[in-house]
Design a protein around this motif. Sequence first.
Motif, PDB file in Angstrom:
ATOM      1  N   LEU A 291       0.835  -1.316  -0.071  1.00 39.73           N
ATOM      2  CA  LEU A 291       0.012  -0.256   0.106  1.00 39.73           C
ATOM      3  C   LEU A 291       0.956   1.254   0.059  1.00 39.73           C
ATOM      4  O   LEU A 291       2.083   1.170   0.415  1.00 39.73           O
TER       5      LEU A 291
ATOM      6  N   GLN B 202      -6.407   2.354  -4.205  1.00 42.89           N
ATOM      7  CA  GLN B 202      -6.204   2.166  -3.016  1.00 42.89           C
ATOM      8  C   GLN B 202      -7.471   1.345  -2.418  1.00 42.89           C
ATOM      9  O   GLN B 202      -7.377   0.411  -1.740  1.00 42.89           O
TER      10      GLN B 202
ATOM     11  N   TYR C 264       3.901  -1.377   3.575  1.00 41.72           N
ATOM     12  CA  TYR C 264       3.714   0.126   3.199  1.00 41.72           C
ATOM     13  C   TYR C 264       4.974   0.471   2.093  1.00 41.72           C
ATOM     14  O   TYR C 264       6.069   0.053   2.539  1.00 41.72           O
TER      15      TYR C 264
ATOM     16  N   LEU D 192      -1.790   6.570   3.410  1.00 37.85           N
ATOM     17  CA  LEU D 192      -2.891   5.794   3.559  1.00 37.85           C
ATOM     18  C   LEU D 192      -4.217   6.794   3.767  1.00 37.85           C
ATOM     19  O   LEU D 192      -4.049   7.708   4.355  1.00 37.85           O
TER      20      LEU D 192
ATOM     21  N   THR E 146      -8.586   3.233   5.238  1.00 31.72           N
ATOM     22  CA  THR E 146      -7.603   2.298   4.914  1.00 31.72           C
ATOM     23  C   THR E 146      -6.853   1.700   6.131  1.00 31.72           C
ATOM     24  O   THR E 146      -7.045   0.706   6.627  1.00 31.72           O
TER      25      THR E 146
END
Length: 369
Positions: free
Chosen positions: A287, A297, A317, A334, A338
């Motif tokens: 992500l 996302q 990440y 993010l 999320t």
Amino acid sequence: MKVHWREISSASNSFAALAAACEVHGYHLEATKEPCPDVTCYSLNSITERSYRDEIAGADCITIAGGPHASARYSDVAQYADYVVVGEGEYTLPALLATIEEGRDPPPGVATARGYTPARHTVLLDGYPPFSEVKGFIEITRGCPFGCGYCQTPRLFGRCMRHRSVDEISRYAARFRDIRFVTPNAFAYGSDGVHLRLDRVERLLRSLNGRIYFGTFPGEVRPECVSQQSIDLILDYCANTRLHFGAQSGSDRVLRLLHRGHTVEDVVRAVDLCRENGLVPVVDFILGLPFESDDDQRATLDLVRLVTRAGKAHIHYFMPLPRTPLQNSRPRSLLPETEKVLGRLALGGRITGSWMDHEIRFFRHSPHL
């Protein structure tokens, strides 16, 4: 001349492989928790390098650095380490130790503050044992034909897959009760990585005695390689009840930009096949990719939810790694939704990973090369 290996948890398999290679040439690598005379070797990734940079610079001994970060940033690392082994170390490290002992200039493949001459060789896996006194997972394949934008593997080891022979793998596997492998794609064993040779995978599995763990960490697979035929090999020969593969994103647009070489549909199909055959899918995601839109996302989050109904997701990440196409990219933040969904799934034991702290990945997990 005494040669030491600085113990770093994320480099334990590198220690096993390089200790075995050095032993072939008459050098013993002794594990240490601090730099020691005459020589101390380090294997650094882009997280651990931060923790050991000052130690190396201040060490009262000859220091040798290698590993993915040192290979990608050899000019920088050579400013504080005496020598930097760039790329594969099985041939280069023993050759360097010999030149140090004899007072000669370092061989090709070694960088110093004075400069660097590239190596002129590629390691043949059968030419070196996967481990010796220091046990490690058995590396069966090196290199990857795919060019994923975030990944160092094809840049460090090339895009042509090299395989250890069945006979050599079987010989070293006999020393384990539980047999695990290092490979960028377990189902690609014996192939070019794109056109699978599952007959060769079966020949390998059939040659082994013991509890075989294939397609699990640290030898995962790719989602498009998951088929009924490949799953049948797991069911027929292996002890694992999980299959570990990378999705990375739930957006086909992002997958294309990453040059992943598979689609979201491939991931969903692999998850369904695992569930239908009683295997738990463990799926990797990244992500915060730099070109990820809000909708991308959210699509990844939807795919994470789908995966965790049948299995588990491992979340990271995005971290730009040196010597990759995305090395100069910045991760995006993010979305609040999320973070909320990931937190809830983590509390339920459905996901693991380090989507908030990169260092968790390397200091609490992972004996990856």
